[in-house]
Scaffold this active site. Structure first.
Site, mmCIF file in Angstrom:
data_model
loop_
_atom_site.group_PDB
_atom_site.id
_atom_site.type_symbol
_atom_site.label_atom_id
_atom_site.label_comp_id
_atom_site.label_asym_id
_atom_site.label_seq_id
_atom_site.Cartn_x
_atom_site.Cartn_y
_atom_site.Cartn_z
ATOM 1 N N LYS A 1 44.158 40.171 34.952
ATOM 2 C CA LYS A 1 44.392 39.355 36.140
ATOM 3 C C LYS A 1 43.319 38.286 36.339
ATOM 4 O O LYS A 1 43.520 37.346 37.100
ATOM 5 C CB LYS A 1 44.533 40.237 37.373
ATOM 6 C CG LYS A 1 45.794 41.101 37.309
ATOM 7 C CD LYS A 1 46.006 41.893 38.562
ATOM 8 C CE LYS A 1 47.304 42.684 38.506
ATOM 9 N NZ LYS A 1 47.155 43.910 37.676
HETATM 10 C C1 LIG Z 1 48.309 44.563 37.385
HETATM 11 C C2 LIG Z 1 48.174 45.467 36.233
HETATM 12 C C3 LIG Z 1 49.288 45.851 35.482
HETATM 13 C C4 LIG Z 1 50.682 45.428 35.863
HETATM 14 O O1 LIG Z 1 50.898 44.047 35.705
HETATM 15 P P1 LIG Z 1 52.156 43.356 36.401
HETATM 16 O O2 LIG Z 1 51.999 41.903 36.131
HETATM 17 O O3 LIG Z 1 52.072 43.673 37.861
HETATM 18 O O4 LIG Z 1 53.368 43.941 35.782
HETATM 19 C C5 LIG Z 1 49.080 46.633 34.375
HETATM 20 N N1 LIG Z 1 47.853 47.065 34.029
HETATM 21 C C6 LIG Z 1 46.758 46.735 34.737
HETATM 22 C C7 LIG Z 1 45.433 47.261 34.323
HETATM 23 C C8 LIG Z 1 46.874 45.918 35.856
HETATM 24 O O5 LIG Z 1 45.797 45.594 36.560
#
Ligand SMILES: *Cc1c(COP(=O)(O)O)cnc(C)c1O
Length: 436
Positions: A107
């Site tokens: 993210k």
């Molecule tokens: C946010 C997140 C996900 C899921 O991603 P999405 O885009 O919401 O499907 C998976 N793994 C980790 C470690 C995350 O932080």
């Protein structure tokens, strides 16, 4: 480029409006009007380009009409100040490590890009304070808080479910201070998300303060995630492993896999995708039955994927013209219990020496079970295993090392505002914030 709402009942928006508003007036998600195919020469030569060069080409296709070339280049290059390497785990399974950024999760890419793009628009318009509301089940909050930390003219409110976020994740957004306020909600992730969505729909609140979202629903967060799929392809092509590439994405709100699907529409030659779920299997069920039936999320050890009503389903549905068969042609699903996730973390460690985090473990397992002869798989290692240290240590009966970057957060003092899941309470709180 203009953006339309997936519900098609809101006015068309400019990029700036889509970024600042986050969610369309009709509660739909913004979609770019066009998805430009990239030229064949780009793919022919991609393995000779750097991550930043690849990303800039992709960014230009989405944002080049709205942001001048020099500024866009700077935004892309600043965002990607770290690598996303494809690391070999077995002969035909590779890990795309997305945890080399400041908060050790994928993210960081979207959050850093969005902070810079929002700042670009604020400066251009000479605007004053904008407030970012973000609901998190763990990693979003830390990535957004750190992506926006110290950015002038932007205040960030991070809403997180009390007791449902690991201590290491929590300290990454509760210890920052400055323009970051953490709000501890007595509820689950979906309650946090509902508070944020209600705030955007509340006329009085929007009159009082400029609100925007930094959840994966924001186009400035989710589109940049497509960068690393192109880069993964480039890395695999360089070693001659990209002919039948299967990419597996551990999915919660489905923003990450959705950006991959945009990449495919732009011509990225990935054969097919797998969406790996934990026990929250709404999308998996949709693939099997054609029915999308959201339900309350259940808590798992892969908690960033504990989502019962994935926001970006609306985008995938729209992208494929609501055609279930077309969706199934590109994406298959997998769902794993906590026991299976734990078992996989142990097996991968014992068999290969590689340490998966609980989310990446779902991705690995789906490839291991689902790859066909001749296919090569890349799963997204969406966070560093140390972000889930308690869980991973318990499973491996180990004491895994905490990277220095992560350790630094744990020294800070926790500050957060307690909140109920009642919207009126949250609204009162925001209305009491003095607004310049
Ligand atoms: C946010 C997140 C996900 C899921 O991603 P999405 O885009 O919401 O499907 C998976 N793994 C980790 C470690 C995350 O932080």
């Amino acid at each position: 480029m203009n953006y339309y709402s997936t519900n098609r009942k809101a006015p068309i928006a400019t990029l700036e409006k889509a970024v600042v508003k986050g969610l369309a007036e009709d509660k739909g998600l913004y979609m770019p009007e066009r998805i430009k195919a990239l030229p064949q020469e780009f793919f022919d030569n991609i393995e000779n380009l750097s991550f930043q060069e690849i990303a800039y080409t992709v960014a230009d296709a989405f944002f080049g009409e709205d942001v001048d070339a020099e500024s866009l280049k700077k935004i892309v290059y600043d965002t990607l100040a770290f690598d996303c390497p494809c690391v070999k785990v077995t002969d035909n399974i590779y890990s795309l490590e997305l945890f080399h950024g400041p908060t050790l999760a994928f993210k960081d890419v979207g959050a850093r890009f969005m902070a810079r793009l929002l700042q670009y628009f604020l400066k251009k318009e000479g605007k004053k304070q904008v407030n970012v509301l973000v609901a998190t089940s763990g990693d979003t909050g830390s990535a957004v808080a750190n992506g926006f930390l110290g950015v002038d003219g932007i205040h960030v409110y991070v809403l997180y479910p009390k007791g449902k976020v690991s201590p290491i994740q929590e300290c990454q957004f509760t210890t920052l201070g400055q323009n970051i306020t953490a709000i501890e909600v007595d509820g689950v992730f979906d309650d946090c998300q509902a508070l944020v969505k209600n705030a955007f729909m509340d006329a009085e609140l929007n009159e009082h303060m400029a609100l925007t979202s930094a959840n994966s629903i924001n186009v400035a967060r989710f589109l940049p995630q497509s960068f690393y799929y192109f880069y993964a392809y480039a890395q695999m092509k360089k070693i001659g492993m990209a002919d039948e590439l299967v990419v597996c994405v551990p999915s919660g709100n489905f923003g990450n896999i959705c950006s991959a699907l945009f990449g495919k529409k732009m011509g990225l030659p990935i054969k097919r995708f797998i969406a790996a779920n934990n026990a929250n299997d709404i999308f998996y069920k949709y693939l099997q039955t054609g029915k999308y039936e959201p339900k309350p999320s259940v808590q798992t050890i892969a908690n960033a994927m504990d989502v019962g009503d994935p926001s970006n389903f609306a985008r995938i549905y729209d992208l494929y013209g609501k055609d279930h068969a077309a969706i199934c042609a590109d994406i298959s699903g997998a769902t794993y219990t906590d026991e299976q996730i734990a078992e996989t973390i142990c097996e991968v460690k014992a068999g290969t020496g590689y340490t998966c985090d609980p989310h990446g473990a779902c991705g690995y397992r789906a490839l291991q079970e689902g790859l066909k002869a001749g296919e090569v798989g890349v799963f997204l290692e969406t966070a560093h295993p140390a972000k889930f240290k308690d869980t991973v240590d318990r499973i491996l009966n180990d004491d895994i090392e905490i990277p220095a970057k992560l350790q630094a957060f744990m020294q800070g003092k926790k500050q957060s505002v307690p909140m109920t899941k009642d919207f009126e309470r949250f609204k009162e709180f925001l209305l009491a914030v003095p607004n310049p």
